[in-house]
Design a protein around this motif. Structure first.
Motif, mmCIF file in Angstrom:
data_model
loop_
_atom_site.group_PDB
_atom_site.id
_atom_site.type_symbol
_atom_site.label_atom_id
_atom_site.label_comp_id
_atom_site.label_asym_id
_atom_site.label_seq_id
_atom_site.Cartn_x
_atom_site.Cartn_y
_atom_site.Cartn_z
ATOM 1 N N ILE A 79 4.842 -29.447 13.098
ATOM 2 C CA ILE A 79 4.149 -28.857 14.236
ATOM 3 C C ILE A 79 3.398 -29.967 14.962
ATOM 4 O O ILE A 79 2.519 -30.614 14.383
ATOM 5 C CB ILE A 79 3.176 -27.754 13.780
ATOM 6 N N LEU A 80 3.771 -30.203 16.218
ATOM 7 C CA LEU A 80 3.168 -31.261 17.022
ATOM 8 C C LEU A 80 2.129 -30.652 17.959
ATOM 9 O O LEU A 80 2.410 -29.690 18.677
ATOM 10 C CB LEU A 80 4.234 -31.990 17.848
ATOM 11 N N GLY A 156 10.210 -33.709 9.901
ATOM 12 C CA GLY A 156 11.074 -32.545 9.968
ATOM 13 C C GLY A 156 12.174 -32.685 11.004
ATOM 14 O O GLY A 156 12.026 -33.384 12.012
ATOM 15 N N GLU A 157 13.281 -31.976 10.776
ATOM 16 C CA GLU A 157 14.359 -31.886 11.752
ATOM 17 C C GLU A 157 13.994 -30.915 12.867
ATOM 18 O O GLU A 157 14.511 -31.015 13.989
ATOM 19 C CB GLU A 157 15.647 -31.424 11.062
ATOM 20 N N TYR A 158 13.069 -29.996 12.593
ATOM 21 C CA TYR A 158 12.675 -28.994 13.580
ATOM 22 C C TYR A 158 11.226 -29.237 13.973
ATOM 23 O O TYR A 158 10.346 -29.342 13.114
ATOM 24 C CB TYR A 158 12.853 -27.583 13.019
ATOM 25 N N LEU A 159 10.995 -29.321 15.278
ATOM 26 C CA LEU A 159 9.680 -29.662 15.804
ATOM 27 C C LEU A 159 9.135 -28.484 16.598
ATOM 28 O O LEU A 159 9.746 -28.057 17.585
ATOM 29 C CB LEU A 159 9.766 -30.897 16.719
ATOM 30 N N VAL A 160 8.008 -27.953 16.176
ATOM 31 C CA VAL A 160 7.314 -26.887 16.909
ATOM 32 C C VAL A 160 6.186 -27.542 17.695
ATOM 33 O O VAL A 160 5.325 -28.205 17.115
ATOM 34 C CB VAL A 160 6.763 -25.814 15.953
ATOM 35 N N CYS A 161 6.206 -27.366 19.011
ATOM 36 C CA CYS A 161 5.233 -28.023 19.886
ATOM 37 C C CYS A 161 4.317 -26.975 20.514
ATOM 38 O O CYS A 161 4.802 -26.027 21.149
ATOM 39 C CB CYS A 161 5.946 -28.810 20.983
ATOM 40 N N ILE A 162 3.020 -27.153 20.357
ATOM 41 C CA ILE A 162 2.055 -26.227 20.955
ATOM 42 C C ILE A 162 0.961 -27.041 21.642
ATOM 43 O O ILE A 162 0.749 -28.218 21.326
ATOM 44 C CB ILE A 162 1.427 -25.286 19.905
ATOM 45 N N SER A 231 8.550 -22.315 27.299
ATOM 46 C CA SER A 231 7.100 -22.252 27.503
ATOM 47 C C SER A 231 6.487 -23.526 26.924
ATOM 48 O O SER A 231 6.549 -23.759 25.716
ATOM 49 C CB SER A 231 6.524 -21.016 26.808
ATOM 50 N N GLY A 232 5.898 -24.330 27.804
ATOM 51 C CA GLY A 232 5.355 -25.603 27.340
ATOM 52 C C GLY A 232 4.257 -25.443 26.311
ATOM 53 O O GLY A 232 4.006 -26.343 25.509
ATOM 54 N N VAL A 233 3.619 -24.273 26.287
ATOM 55 C CA VAL A 233 2.522 -24.058 25.352
ATOM 56 C C VAL A 233 3.012 -23.738 23.954
ATOM 57 O O VAL A 233 2.289 -23.965 22.975
ATOM 58 C CB VAL A 233 1.616 -22.924 25.882
ATOM 59 N N VAL A 234 4.249 -23.222 23.809
ATOM 60 C CA VAL A 234 4.783 -22.908 22.483
ATOM 61 C C VAL A 234 6.308 -22.908 22.540
ATOM 62 O O VAL A 234 6.915 -22.040 23.168
ATOM 63 C CB VAL A 234 4.238 -21.559 21.955
ATOM 64 N N ALA A 235 6.899 -23.889 21.908
ATOM 65 C CA ALA A 235 8.360 -23.997 21.862
ATOM 66 C C ALA A 235 8.739 -24.848 20.663
ATOM 67 O O ALA A 235 7.938 -25.640 20.145
ATOM 68 C CB ALA A 235 8.911 -24.619 23.143
#
Length: 444
Positions: A79-80, A156-162, A231-235
């Motif tokens: 989570i970034l 991680g291979e999967y990045l959650v950006c908030i 959504s730039g706030v959560v993707a």
């Protein structure tokens, strides 16, 4: 510059067709387009939202006792959280990320040259939370650079950006990543932001906006296969997909729109996951709202002009509906401005009959149809979204003011942003400043 000029000429041709035809026949034809285009889009969004709900969403389990989605292989999720001057809200954001029920989570907070003590606050949190890592950038480099640095450091291979002021629900990260685990060609998943600043009329109206407008648009775009922007706030993003397209661009005002188009040009799919809830702060003043929407309009124009010349080949035909929708929306803004000019000029001088705009008020029947369609759209969106947020029906009173504000803001920001983008010769690195975060922001 040649590509941007070509994109502008294409837009002028598309815009010139309806406007030119209207001037040849009658000024009232422009007004018909101005009134009936929002009606058409409202119907399209309602149909798309209902189809999405009937075809997929209504079958999904949801409720307090629903277990989080199972991710085969338990992949690592990073989570970034890019932060710039987030000392007031950053701790809640980090703790919500650390509080995810999915076990294999790491959180990376990127302090992008903050000057308000955000870096010290993050370092103190890291001392008591081993799953939190903090990256310090010496000076403000912009959100895109902060995300790049976080992605390079993530495991991680999967990045959650908030965003640095958003609060994730406890299973949001797992919901965001699940479609990418199941579908190897999904490059990104956009979440479901919910507004938590509602102490003024502007804040309350945006509560309805994110369900009746944003939610239905995302569902509709998912139905026809292309999403204009995450959504730039959560993707969430697949690292492999980001690596193929070169990560986020450093010179775009809205990095979320740009990365969405880059991924889809590389034939990655983008999904919408309404169960990935994220509580966000939005402007509650006119000045803050104007600055935010102007930035969105400028970012949309930049991405449109950047990508339009490159998607002419049949190879990119799946992007054409998305480009056409944006193009017609821009034409609508200029058509409305033209109708206002013709109406105002008609009050001062006698214009030829074919370009005379007699009134800006729609006929009684047309106005009634627009009002009924608007109310129906609100009811459908609230019906679909009410299980994700309690008390949405109470916002129905405030939402009725939104159509006028939505189209007016779209008009003004488009008229201001599009020429501004066209006349700018060089794009500098996009850096950010602390936006309007609302007057009162209760924790959900």
């Amino acid at each position: 510059m040649t590509d941007r000029l070509l994109a502008f000429l294409i837009l002028c041709l598309v815009a010139g067709a309806p406007v030119g035809a209207a001037l040849l026949w009658t000024g009232n034809l422009i007004l018909d387009f101005v009134f009936f285009y929002p009606l058409f889009m409202s119907g399209l969004w309602m149909f798309g939202g209902l189809y999405y709900w009937l075809h997929w969403e209504r079958r999904w389990p949801w409720g307090p006792g629903t277990p989080p989605p199972y991710l085969p292989g338990l992949p690592w999720i990073s989570i970034l959280i890019p932060c710039h001057n987030e000392v007031q809200h950053g701790a809640d954001t980090v703790l919500s990320a650390l509080g995810q029920r999915y076990p294999r989570i790491e959180v990376l907070a990127i302090d992008d040259g903050s000057t308000d003590g955000t870096g010290d606050m993050l370092d103190q949190l890291a001392e008591s939370h081993p799953r939190l890592r903090v990256i310090h950038l010496a000076r403000n480099q912009g959100k895109a650079m902060a995300l790049r640095m976080g992605a390079l450091a993530a495991r991680g291979e999967y990045l959650v950006c908030i965003d640095g002021d958003a609060i994730l629900e406890r299973d949001a990260a797992a919901y965001l990543v699940a479609p990418m685990v199941r579908h190897p060609r999904v490059g990104a998943v956009t979440g479901n932001p919910r507004v938590r600043t509602r102490s003024t009329l502007i804040g309350r109206v945006q509560v309805g906006e994110f369900s009746s407008i944003v939610g239905l648009i995302k569902r509709t775009q998912r139905v026809y296969g292309q999403v204009f922007t995450v959504s730039g706030v959560v993707a969430a993003f697949r690292r492999k997909a980001l690596d193929r397209v070169g990560y986020w661009s450093l010179d775009m005002v809205t990095e979320d729109i740009d990365i969405s188009w880059k991924l889809q040009r590389d034939h990655w799919s983008i999904f919408f996951e309404p169960r990935a809830l994220c509580w966000i702060l939005m402007p509650e003043t006119l000045r803050g709202l104007w600055k935010q929407r102007l930035r969105w309009a400028q970012g949309g124009a930049e991405v449109f002009l950047k990508n339009l010349p490159g998607i002419r080949a049949w190879h990119y035909h799946r992007l054409w509906p998305m480009a056409l929708e944006y193009c017609i929306s821009t034409v609508w803004s200029f058509a409305l401005a033209l109708s206002l000019v013709l109406w105002g000029a008609g009050l001062l001088v006698q214009l030829p009959d074919r370009i005379q705009v007699e009134t800006l008020m729609p006929p009684a029947f047309t106005g009634m149809v627009l009002a009924v369609a608007c109310l129906l759209q609100f009811c459908i969106s609230i019906f679909i979204d009410h299980r994700y947020e309690r008390g949405l029906f109470r916002s129905l009173y405030w939402v009725i003011w939104y159509p006028l504000a939505y189209w007016l803001i779209s008009l003004l920001t488009t008229l201001w942003a599009f020429p501004r983008v066209m006349l700018r010769r060089h794009r500098a690195r996009a850096r950010w400043e602390s936006p309007d975060r609302g007057i009162k922001a209760p924790t959900p």
